[in-house]
Motif scaffolding. Structure first.
Motif, PDB file in Angstrom:
ATOM      1  N   THR A   1       0.854  -1.184   0.000  1.00 28.75           N
ATOM      2  CA  THR A   1       0.000   0.000   0.000  1.00 28.75           C
ATOM      3  C   THR A   1       0.889   1.233   0.000  1.00 28.75           C
ATOM      4  N   GLN A   2       0.277   2.405   0.037  1.00 28.29           N
ATOM      5  CA  GLN A   2       1.065   3.635   0.082  1.00 28.29           C
ATOM      6  C   GLN A   2       1.884   3.724   1.364  1.00 28.29           C
ATOM      7  N   GLN A   3       1.458   3.047   2.414  1.00 28.66           N
ATOM      8  CA  GLN A   3       2.137   3.142   3.712  1.00 28.66           C
ATOM      9  C   GLN A   3       3.196   2.064   3.929  1.00 28.66           C
ATOM     10  N   THR A   4       3.273   1.082   3.043  1.00 25.54           N
ATOM     11  CA  THR A   4       4.219  -0.017   3.235  1.00 25.54           C
ATOM     12  C   THR A   4       5.656   0.492   3.157  1.00 25.54           C
ATOM     13  N   GLU A   5       6.463   0.180   4.162  1.00 26.22           N
ATOM     14  CA  GLU A   5       7.865   0.593   4.112  1.00 26.22           C
ATOM     15  C   GLU A   5       8.634  -0.253   3.101  1.00 26.22           C
ATOM     16  N   TRP A   6       9.698   0.343   2.570  1.00 26.80           N
ATOM     17  CA  TRP A   6      10.537  -0.315   1.580  1.00 26.80           C
ATOM     18  C   TRP A   6      11.910  -0.633   2.143  1.00 26.80           C
ATOM     19  N   ASP A   7      12.514  -1.685   1.606  1.00 31.85           N
ATOM     20  CA  ASP A   7      13.941  -1.870   1.824  1.00 31.85           C
ATOM     21  C   ASP A   7      14.693  -1.132   0.711  1.00 31.85           C
ATOM     22  N   ARG A   8      16.007  -1.225   0.743  1.00 34.06           N
ATOM     23  CA  ARG A   8      16.785  -0.435  -0.213  1.00 34.06           C
ATOM     24  C   ARG A   8      16.634  -0.917  -1.651  1.00 34.06           C
ATOM     25  N   LEU A   9      16.392  -2.201  -1.837  1.00 31.24           N
ATOM     26  CA  LEU A   9      16.179  -2.700  -3.185  1.00 31.24           C
ATOM     27  C   LEU A   9      14.838  -2.232  -3.746  1.00 31.24           C
ATOM     28  N   HIS A  10      13.811  -2.155  -2.900  1.00 33.15           N
ATOM     29  CA  HIS A  10      12.541  -1.557  -3.345  1.00 33.15           C
ATOM     30  C   HIS A  10      12.769  -0.116  -3.820  1.00 33.15           C
ATOM     31  N   ALA A  11      13.461   0.658  -2.993  1.00 27.83           N
ATOM     32  CA  ALA A  11      13.688   2.071  -3.310  1.00 27.83           C
ATOM     33  C   ALA A  11      14.524   2.231  -4.573  1.00 27.83           C
ATOM     34  N   LEU A  12      15.492   1.355  -4.758  1.00 29.11           N
ATOM     35  CA  LEU A  12      16.377   1.439  -5.916  1.00 29.11           C
ATOM     36  C   LEU A  12      15.626   1.117  -7.210  1.00 29.11           C
ATOM     37  N   TYR A  13      14.777   0.107  -7.194  1.00 29.10           N
ATOM     38  CA  TYR A  13      13.999  -0.232  -8.382  1.00 29.10           C
ATOM     39  C   TYR A  13      13.092   0.928  -8.782  1.00 29.10           C
ATOM     40  N   PHE A  14      12.346   1.460  -7.815  1.00 27.36           N
ATOM     41  CA  PHE A  14      11.448   2.579  -8.074  1.00 27.36           C
ATOM     42  C   PHE A  14      12.207   3.781  -8.645  1.00 27.36           C
ATOM     43  N   THR A  15      13.300   4.148  -8.010  1.00 30.02           N
ATOM     44  CA  THR A  15      14.064   5.315  -8.437  1.00 30.02           C
ATOM     45  C   THR A  15      14.728   5.088  -9.781  1.00 30.02           C
ATOM     46  N   GLY A  16      15.189   3.876 -10.032  1.00 31.16           N
ATOM     47  CA  GLY A  16      15.829   3.571 -11.301  1.00 31.16           C
ATOM     48  C   GLY A  16      14.894   3.733 -12.477  1.00 31.16           C
ATOM     49  N   TYR A  17      13.711   3.122 -12.395  1.00 27.31           N
ATOM     50  CA  TYR A  17      12.810   3.242 -13.544  1.00 27.31           C
ATOM     51  C   TYR A  17      12.241   4.649 -13.659  1.00 27.31           C
ATOM     52  N   ALA A  18      12.004   5.316 -12.514  1.00 22.80           N
ATOM     53  CA  ALA A  18      11.447   6.668 -12.561  1.00 22.80           C
ATOM     54  C   ALA A  18      12.428   7.636 -13.221  1.00 22.80           C
ATOM     55  N   LEU A  19      13.679   7.632 -12.792  1.00 24.86           N
ATOM     56  CA  LEU A  19      14.664   8.547 -13.369  1.00 24.86           C
ATOM     57  C   LEU A  19      14.892   8.252 -14.845  1.00 24.86           C
ATOM     58  N   TRP A  20      14.913   6.982 -15.212  1.00 23.83           N
ATOM     59  CA  TRP A  20      15.099   6.645 -16.613  1.00 23.83           C
ATOM     60  C   TRP A  20      13.944   7.201 -17.456  1.00 23.83           C
ATOM     61  N   THR A  21      12.729   7.075 -16.947  1.00 22.20           N
ATOM     62  CA  THR A  21      11.567   7.619 -17.651  1.00 22.20           C
ATOM     63  C   THR A  21      11.687   9.130 -17.793  1.00 22.20           C
ATOM     64  N   TYR A  22      12.017   9.819 -16.685  1.00 23.41           N
ATOM     65  CA  TYR A  22      12.073  11.283 -16.711  1.00 23.41           C
ATOM     66  C   TYR A  22      13.179  11.791 -17.635  1.00 23.41           C
ATOM     67  N   LEU A  23      14.306  11.093 -17.670  1.00 24.81           N
ATOM     68  CA  LEU A  23      15.429  11.529 -18.495  1.00 24.81           C
ATOM     69  C   LEU A  23      15.148  11.382 -19.990  1.00 24.81           C
ATOM     70  N   THR A  24      14.269  10.480 -20.363  1.00 22.18           N
ATOM     71  CA  THR A  24      14.061  10.186 -21.775  1.00 22.18           C
ATOM     72  C   THR A  24      12.784  10.784 -22.365  1.00 22.18           C
ATOM     73  N   ILE A  25      11.869  11.282 -21.530  1.00 23.95           N
ATOM     74  CA  ILE A  25      10.654  11.934 -22.042  1.00 23.95           C
ATOM     75  C   ILE A  25      11.037  13.258 -22.713  1.00 23.95           C
TER      76      ILE A  25
END
Length: 240
Positions: A100-124
């Motif tokens: 859910t929106q409140q579920t805490e993440w470990d570092r691999l969760h955070a890295l996956y999210f940030t990786g795909y998000a930044l890649w999307t933003y850099l290429t739009i």
């Protein structure tokens, strides 16, 4: 390619110029309320990245915290700069099942999210010309005293991103103003991502600042809290 997509690609530097480059490098800071909620408040402060512009591959390094990570859609890897005690997660998107929106993440969760998000933003918006993407122009939108043209984009299944359908808003100058999506890995949380502070980097118009807020049922921005802030200190494009 739709007329609107052609116009915005040209406004951001043109497809011929974009295809000259293979990678992007950047130094940036990421903050906002989401990271406190997810239990990783300062993970992406003072980071550096190298991203492929043709495939989803992003390397992120934190020189001060002494870690490095790699994102691809199929795997994320996190470890120390000396490659000791590295951990890897295969099929990383499956690890968000039941979140859910409140579920805490470990570092691999955070890295996956940030990786795909930044890649999307850099290429739009150049990303929307890649194979498998479908676009549809929507009715105009009025915000900040401007009239923005909107493009609904359907992502192919092969691309990891927030959601399959996203909407980009472009000003009269053709530059991206806002980017809406729901975040599947956060239980469908909504994001209105505002792009500003454009800089010409080797002929490509790049927003150096992004601010992400929630939006309501009418797609109006919810001013508080600031969910995510992204500030690029440096960015460059390279050919291999």
């Amino acid at each position: 390619m739709s007329t609107l997509l052609e116009e915005v690609v040209q406004a951001h530097g043109g497809i011929d110029n974009w295809t000259k480059f293979d990678t992007a490098t950047a130094a940036l800071d990421i903050g906002g309320a989401v990271w406190h909620l997810k239990g990783q408040p300062d993970m992406f402060q003072g980071i550096e990245l190298t991203a492929s512009l043709r495939r989803q591959h992003v390397e992120i390094t934190s020189p001060t915290a002494g870690w490095q990570g790699t994102f691809t859609p199929d795997a994320v890897r996190y470890g120390s700069l000396n490659n000791q005690a590295a951990v890897e997660r295969r099929a990383p998107r499956e690890s968000y099942q039941g979140h859910t929106q409140q579920t805490e993440w470990d570092r691999l969760h955070a890295l996956y999210f940030t990786g795909y998000a930044l890649w999307t933003y850099l290429t739009i918006p150049f990303l929307y010309t890649y194979p498998g993407f479908r676009t549809e122009e929507l009715p105009e939108w009025h915000e900040n005293g401007e009239v923005w043209r909107r493009l609904k984009v359907t992502f192919p299944d092969s691309i990891a991103s927030h959601s399959r359908e996203q909407i980009s808003y472009f000003g009269e100058d053709g530059l991206l103003r806002r980017h809406d999506y729901t975040v599947d890995v956060m239980g469908g949380a909504q994001g209105a991502n505002y792009a500003s502070d454009y800089r010409n980097v080797r002929g490509v118009m790049v927003p150096m600042s992004r601010r992400v807020f929630a939006y309501d049922e009418a797609r109006r921005k919810v001013d508080e809290p600031l969910l995510v802030s992204i500030d690029f200190r440096e960015i460059d494009f390279q050919t291999e």
